[in-house]
Design a protein around this motif. Structure first.
Motif, mmCIF file in Angstrom:
data_model
loop_
_atom_site.group_PDB
_atom_site.id
_atom_site.type_symbol
_atom_site.label_atom_id
_atom_site.label_comp_id
_atom_site.label_asym_id
_atom_site.label_seq_id
_atom_site.Cartn_x
_atom_site.Cartn_y
_atom_site.Cartn_z
ATOM 1 N N TYR A 83 0.588 -1.140 -0.073
ATOM 2 C CA TYR A 83 0.132 -0.080 -0.031
ATOM 3 C C TYR A 83 0.926 1.193 -0.157
ATOM 4 O O TYR A 83 0.815 2.049 -0.940
ATOM 5 N N MET A 84 1.721 1.392 0.986
ATOM 6 C CA MET A 84 2.374 2.474 1.141
ATOM 7 C C MET A 84 3.273 2.812 0.026
ATOM 8 O O MET A 84 3.436 3.891 -0.611
ATOM 9 N N PRO A 85 4.230 1.827 -0.376
ATOM 10 C CA PRO A 85 5.084 1.991 -1.235
ATOM 11 C C PRO A 85 4.545 2.345 -2.600
ATOM 12 O O PRO A 85 4.937 3.300 -3.222
ATOM 13 N N ILE A 86 3.351 1.739 -3.147
ATOM 14 C CA ILE A 86 2.590 2.141 -4.199
ATOM 15 C C ILE A 86 2.118 3.456 -4.148
ATOM 16 O O ILE A 86 2.415 4.182 -5.094
ATOM 17 N N ILE A 87 1.392 3.842 -3.097
ATOM 18 C CA ILE A 87 0.823 5.291 -2.879
ATOM 19 C C ILE A 87 2.090 6.260 -3.241
ATOM 20 O O ILE A 87 1.869 7.235 -4.003
ATOM 21 N N LEU A 88 3.038 6.079 -2.262
ATOM 22 C CA LEU A 88 4.373 7.163 -2.563
ATOM 23 C C LEU A 88 4.799 7.178 -4.035
ATOM 24 O O LEU A 88 5.173 8.232 -4.464
ATOM 25 N N MET A 89 5.020 5.999 -4.614
ATOM 26 C CA MET A 89 5.456 5.772 -6.139
ATOM 27 C C MET A 89 4.530 6.533 -6.761
ATOM 28 O O MET A 89 4.921 7.493 -7.857
ATOM 29 N N LEU A 90 3.192 6.483 -6.866
ATOM 30 C CA LEU A 90 2.309 7.322 -7.626
ATOM 31 C C LEU A 90 2.267 8.739 -7.288
ATOM 32 O O LEU A 90 2.455 9.566 -8.452
ATOM 33 N N LEU A 91 2.290 9.108 -5.976
ATOM 34 C CA LEU A 91 2.742 10.559 -5.781
ATOM 35 C C LEU A 91 3.868 11.217 -6.085
ATOM 36 O O LEU A 91 4.077 12.343 -7.245
ATOM 37 N N ALA A 92 4.941 10.319 -6.367
ATOM 38 C CA ALA A 92 6.265 10.740 -7.042
ATOM 39 C C ALA A 92 6.097 10.970 -8.221
ATOM 40 O O ALA A 92 6.816 11.797 -8.959
ATOM 41 N N ALA A 116 11.091 18.910 -7.740
ATOM 42 C CA ALA A 116 10.098 17.793 -7.985
ATOM 43 C C ALA A 116 10.378 16.961 -8.786
ATOM 44 O O ALA A 116 10.400 15.603 -8.617
ATOM 45 N N PHE A 117 11.209 17.305 -10.102
ATOM 46 C CA PHE A 117 11.537 16.451 -11.008
ATOM 47 C C PHE A 117 12.522 15.338 -10.459
ATOM 48 O O PHE A 117 12.433 14.263 -10.627
ATOM 49 N N PHE A 118 13.593 15.806 -10.031
ATOM 50 C CA PHE A 118 14.478 15.077 -9.327
ATOM 51 C C PHE A 118 13.968 14.256 -7.923
ATOM 52 O O PHE A 118 14.165 12.845 -8.043
ATOM 53 N N GLY A 119 13.163 14.808 -7.033
ATOM 54 C CA GLY A 119 12.746 14.174 -6.010
ATOM 55 C C GLY A 119 11.983 13.167 -6.419
ATOM 56 O O GLY A 119 11.712 11.813 -5.767
ATOM 57 N N GLY A 120 10.856 13.294 -7.423
ATOM 58 C CA GLY A 120 10.032 12.496 -7.792
ATOM 59 C C GLY A 120 10.501 11.405 -8.359
ATOM 60 O O GLY A 120 10.174 9.956 -8.082
ATOM 61 N N SER A 121 11.769 11.512 -9.271
ATOM 62 C CA SER A 121 12.311 10.263 -9.756
ATOM 63 C C SER A 121 12.988 9.687 -8.772
ATOM 64 O O SER A 121 12.853 8.067 -9.074
ATOM 65 N N VAL A 122 13.567 9.966 -8.013
ATOM 66 C CA VAL A 122 14.533 9.218 -6.813
ATOM 67 C C VAL A 122 13.195 8.507 -6.033
ATOM 68 O O VAL A 122 13.477 7.326 -5.843
ATOM 69 N N VAL A 123 12.118 9.159 -5.609
ATOM 70 C CA VAL A 123 11.155 8.412 -4.768
ATOM 71 C C VAL A 123 10.618 7.310 -5.574
ATOM 72 O O VAL A 123 10.323 6.367 -4.879
ATOM 73 N N ALA A 124 10.161 7.570 -6.540
ATOM 74 C CA ALA A 124 9.423 6.652 -7.651
ATOM 75 C C ALA A 124 10.603 5.416 -7.702
ATOM 76 O O ALA A 124 10.080 4.285 -7.456
ATOM 77 N N LEU B 413 -5.262 12.034 2.637
ATOM 78 C CA LEU B 413 -4.737 13.389 3.179
ATOM 79 C C LEU B 413 -3.856 13.829 2.144
ATOM 80 O O LEU B 413 -3.446 14.925 1.663
ATOM 81 N N ALA B 414 -2.928 12.960 1.828
ATOM 82 C CA ALA B 414 -1.738 13.007 1.076
ATOM 83 C C ALA B 414 -2.025 13.360 -0.492
ATOM 84 O O ALA B 414 -1.476 14.313 -0.870
ATOM 85 N N PHE B 415 -3.079 12.593 -1.000
ATOM 86 C CA PHE B 415 -3.373 12.820 -2.341
ATOM 87 C C PHE B 415 -4.184 14.295 -2.106
ATOM 88 O O PHE B 415 -4.113 15.168 -3.178
ATOM 89 N N ILE B 416 -4.805 14.598 -0.917
ATOM 90 C CA ILE B 416 -5.489 16.064 -1.057
ATOM 91 C C ILE B 416 -4.473 17.133 -1.361
ATOM 92 O O ILE B 416 -4.511 17.960 -2.050
ATOM 93 N N VAL B 417 -3.605 16.905 -0.349
ATOM 94 C CA VAL B 417 -2.550 18.114 -0.352
ATOM 95 C C VAL B 417 -1.601 17.979 -1.618
ATOM 96 O O VAL B 417 -1.626 18.967 -2.191
ATOM 97 N N VAL B 418 -1.120 17.116 -2.148
ATOM 98 C CA VAL B 418 -0.544 16.860 -3.569
ATOM 99 C C VAL B 418 -1.323 17.326 -4.600
ATOM 100 O O VAL B 418 -0.890 18.071 -5.380
ATOM 101 N N TYR B 419 -2.345 16.860 -4.750
ATOM 102 C CA TYR B 419 -3.501 17.217 -5.687
ATOM 103 C C TYR B 419 -3.784 18.869 -5.779
ATOM 104 O O TYR B 419 -3.416 19.458 -6.943
#
Lengths: 333, 469
Positions: A83-92, A116-124, B413-419
């Motif tokens: 759950y958490m790694p997937i959600i974090l990957m998606l946000l990244a 954002a480009f760098f951080g998103g790439s690293v976290v993903a 919460l994370a989705f709301i903030v990020v979106y």
């Protein structure tokens, strides 16, 4: 007559591998983004992947959508487990995806979208590696649902695989930039690629040594005949590839380091496949058990057989259109 | 109140939030992709530089909106598994292949040709570039087709059986894909996307006409948008009516909630224009009604009996107030669009299309209304499907993943903030681009070595592209 579920396991594996090597190099470019010296280098790096990144990421959607379609049980077990790694990957991926357009639309906030480009790439990349490690360690399920805890995915091993993927993607990214640029940026990346390759090989070795101890099945498979033959063959193949990589780098070849790095990823992927088979989710969910009913597999297969070759053809065409070195003064922005 | 924030409620909020944000971008990019294909075709055919100016202008706006659609869409394809894994396990055999087809026949097509459409005109030539532009537009429509088939199957499931594991097993793919509500929903949504885009283009055109009514690209886009509006708005109202009749046949409870019919009307039902739904007393307070009109609309017959929610078990009732209101917002905006379109057509007939500042101001106000209407429409149909995920067969409460409320709350919460951060910034950039006249050479920034070379690449090679410069 082949089992349809095994054909599908092959197709999903192909989609995931394609994703890893394609988005791998463009995530890698993002990981290396802070090492650009000036705006010109940044623009060159980003423009080298701008026309192709969302095509690359579509393979991730196919991996998710395909799993949902043909192995719904695996999808239903793995997603809550990770759950958490997937959600974090998606946000990244959101952060790095929008950066491609946003950074050209603002002056004041440009540094924000660069981060954002760098951080998103690293976290993903890191989350993908963690997901891989967690999968290798095994996911418990009961009554067709995930039966483990919320933090099961976090372990020393999964952090190791997470770092390995970040470094590995950076290696792919550096060789892509070597392929696509010339001059100072190319030379700089040649320097990075050497050390990234050494680190990647180190991680591969470490992960390979630790994997057999994650589950007795892996140990048994790799250290008994016929598997032990592979235990000799796979490392040899890695060594040959490493030699091809370093000699290509040394001889100032444009493409050889990139393709050698790709082969390295393919070999690792095959190694993981050998460990997993015949499970789709270790340690006990098999390909056959997880498969959707025959009618679903067949219906989806008909279209896949027709459409995937077409996709590969026009994707190859798109790469061909944007072939050659990046002209730093070109771009559409 | 907060007791009700269990994992299920939170997961529903999360899905509603992420899908609502997501649908905004496809609703725009489906229409805009087609518009771009038309603009490019007209440029190639007429070599009228205004079309190329408009193409270049909207192309950049499209790129930003499309990027936001891609990344918010990836979230959707994984959310089925993270929060709704039981739903995924059960419906995967039916819905999964349809989504796989969407990826294979639409997403790859869009992504594969988007790069060529955005960056490749010089590299591949006009003809292949036109082909790529058309493929992107075709891809967006294919995507709409598959995903609406998926959604429609959840509303009106057909062509399946249920196996011993509780999974839906496909029996007849034709019946699954072309389930009863699919054709209506598809037409309604594609028209909505075209309307939404026409309103946005019209709003941008109106804005620039207010500033300079001789602005050639602004005149062209305003005119095209108003043509689109007067053609599509009536069609959409007609399609909506058919869709409503189809819903009455297959999901009567949803229509009862839309109409606010708590009680059955054996001698003809009134149309409740406005009122306050009172769920505890099960009635509409302060209702303003037109007698018999609901029967007339839904049954096309005076005095036709209509059942109310009193015929539906309480446990199977959708939340009335939300559906009641969202439906009124959608219909009200639809009527406003029609009225606006008629007004514009009349001004055109009088030869005053570009000389009516009131009309241009109204266009700005109407600019975002397509999005509001699309969201209201989706709220109506999705909330109206409750308390089921697969209508009448699988309950929402039986679809949930074994997730704990804190995990869902944290990710929500994370989705709301990020979106809000990411898509808020994106919307700001889009508006800023739209605020610039179409003939602006550098849509994003004024200077910078890369931008100067890049952003006007096409216009440099076609020096006639910006006659107004």
């Amino acid at each position: 007559m082949f089992e349809l579920s095994f054909i599908w396991a092959g197709i999903i594996a192909f989609a995931v591998l394609t994703y890893v090597i394609l988005d791998g190099f463009d995530l890698g470019v993002g990981i290396l983004f802070p090492f650009a010296d000036d705006e010109r280098e940044k623009a060159t790096m980003m423009n080298s992947i701008a026309p192709i990144w969302d095509g690359n990421e579509t393979w991730l959607v196919l991996g998710g959508g395909g799993l949902f379609a043909v192995f719904p049980l695996a999808y239903a077990v793995v997603m809550p487990a990770l759950y958490m790694p997937i959600i974090l990957m998606l946000l990244a991926l959101i952060f790095r995806g929008v950066a491609f357009e946003y950074r050209w639309r603002t002056k004041r906030w440009k540094p924000v979208w660069d981060v954002a480009f760098f951080g998103g790439s690293v976290v993903a990349a890191f989350m993908q590696g963690i997901a891989l490690g967690a999968l290798v360690q095994g996911i418990e399920y009961k009554d067709r649902a995930y039966a483990g805890g919320w933090w099961d995915w976090l372990s020393g091993f999964s952090v190791l695989t997470g770092l390995a993927v970040v470094i590995g993607y950076a290696l792919l990214g550096s060789t892509w930039i070597i392929l696509k640029t010339e001059g100072g940026l190319q030379r700089k990346m040649q320097g990075y690629a050497r050390w990234l390759a050494v680190a990647t090989l180190g991680f591969i070795g470490l992960a390979s040594l630790l994997t057999p101890f994650q589950d007795p099945i892996y140990f048994h498979r790799w250290f008994n005949l016929p598997g032990s033959i592979l235990s000799v063959l796979m490392p040899s193949a890695v060594l040959v590839t490493a030699w091809a990589f370093f000699s290509g780098l040394k001889a100032d070849k444009d493409a050889q380091p990139f393709f050698a790095a790709l082969v390295l990823f393919v070999l690792c992927f095959i190694g993981i496949g050998i460990s997993f088979y015949p499970n789709i989710v270790p340690p006990s969910l098999t390909i056959k058990e997880a498969a959707a009913p025959e009618s679903s597999l067949l219906f989806a297969l008909v279209g896949t057989v027709v459409l995937v070759p077409m996709i590969l053809a026009y994707t190859a065409y798109a790469y061909w259109v944007f072939r050659g070195k990046i002209d730093p003064d070109e771009g559409y922005h | 109140m907060f007791d009700s924030l269990n994992a299920e409620t939170l997961a529903r909020m999360q899905f509603a939030f992420t899908v609502s944000f997501h649908i905004i971008f496809p609703a725009f990019s489906i229409g805009l992709a087609s518009y771009l294909a038309v603009l490019n075709a007209l440029w190639l055919r007429t070599r009228d530089a205004t079309y190329l100016t408009l193409f270049t202008y909207w192309k950049k706006i499209f790129a930003v909106a499309f990027g936001m659609g891609v990344v918010s869409g990836i979230v959707m394809s994984y959310q089925f598994g993270t929060n709704w894994s039981v739903f995924s396990d059960k419906t995967g055999p039916v819905l999964g292949p349809l989504m796989a087809y969407e990826v294979l026949s639409a997403f790859f097509l869009e992504a594969g040709f988007l790069g060529i459409m955005l960056f490749g005109r010089e590299r591949v030539g006009d003809k292949l570039h036109m082909f790529a532009t058309a493929m992107v537009a075709f891809g967006t429509l294919m995507s709409a087709t598959w995903i609406l088939s998926v959604n429609s199957w959840m509303q009106t499931p057909t062509g399946y059986s249920i196996n011993a594991l509780g999974q839906f097993v496909p029996e007849d793919w034709w019946a699954i894909v072309f389930n009863p509500s699919f054709p209506y929903r598809l037409v309604h949504m594609v028209l909505a996307a075209y309307l939404t885009t026409a309103l946005v283009v019209g709003g941008v055109g109106g804005l620039h006409l207010l500033r300079n009514r001789t602005d050639a690209p602004a005149r062209r886009m305003f005119s095209m948008a108003m043509w689109m509006l007067i053609i599509v708005a009536p069609l959409q109202i007609l399609a909506g009516d058919f869709h409503g009749l189809n819903t009455l046949e297959h999901q009567p409870a949803k229509v009862m909630a839309m109409e606010g019919h708590y009680d059955s009307h054996p001698h003809g039902a009134p149309l409740i224009l406005f009122g306050i739904p009172n769920p505890t007393e099960k009635r509409i307070d302060y209702a303003i009604e037109i007698p018999q009109l609901s029967s007339l609309i839904l049954k096309h017959k005076w005095g036709a009996p209509l059942n109310g929610l009193d015929t539906i078990p309480d446990a199977d009732e959708p939340p009335v107030a939300i559906v009641f209101w969202s439906f009124r917002v959608m219909v009200g905006l639809g009527m406003a669009m029609l009225g606006f379109g008629v007004w514009a057509a009349w001004r055109r007939y009088r030869g005053r299309l570009y000389d009516t500042p009131m009309l241009h101001r109204a266009a700005i106000v109407m600019g975002p209304m397509g999005f509001v209407a699309v969201l209201a429409g989706w709220v109506t149909t999705e909330v109206g499907r409750q308390p089921f995920t697969v209508y009448g067969v699988l309950r929402t409460s039986d679809s949930l993943a074994p997730v704990a409320a804190p995990a869902v709350a944290a990710s929500l919460l994370a989705f709301i903030v990020v979106y809000f951060f990411v898509f808020g910034a994106g919307t700001f950039y889009l508006l800023r681009m739209m605020n610039k006249p179409a003939a602006t050479p550098h849509l994003g920034l004024k200077d910078g070595p890369i931008r100067t070379a890049g952003s006007t690449q096409i216009t440099q090679k076609h020096p006639d592209a910006h006659p107004s410069e």
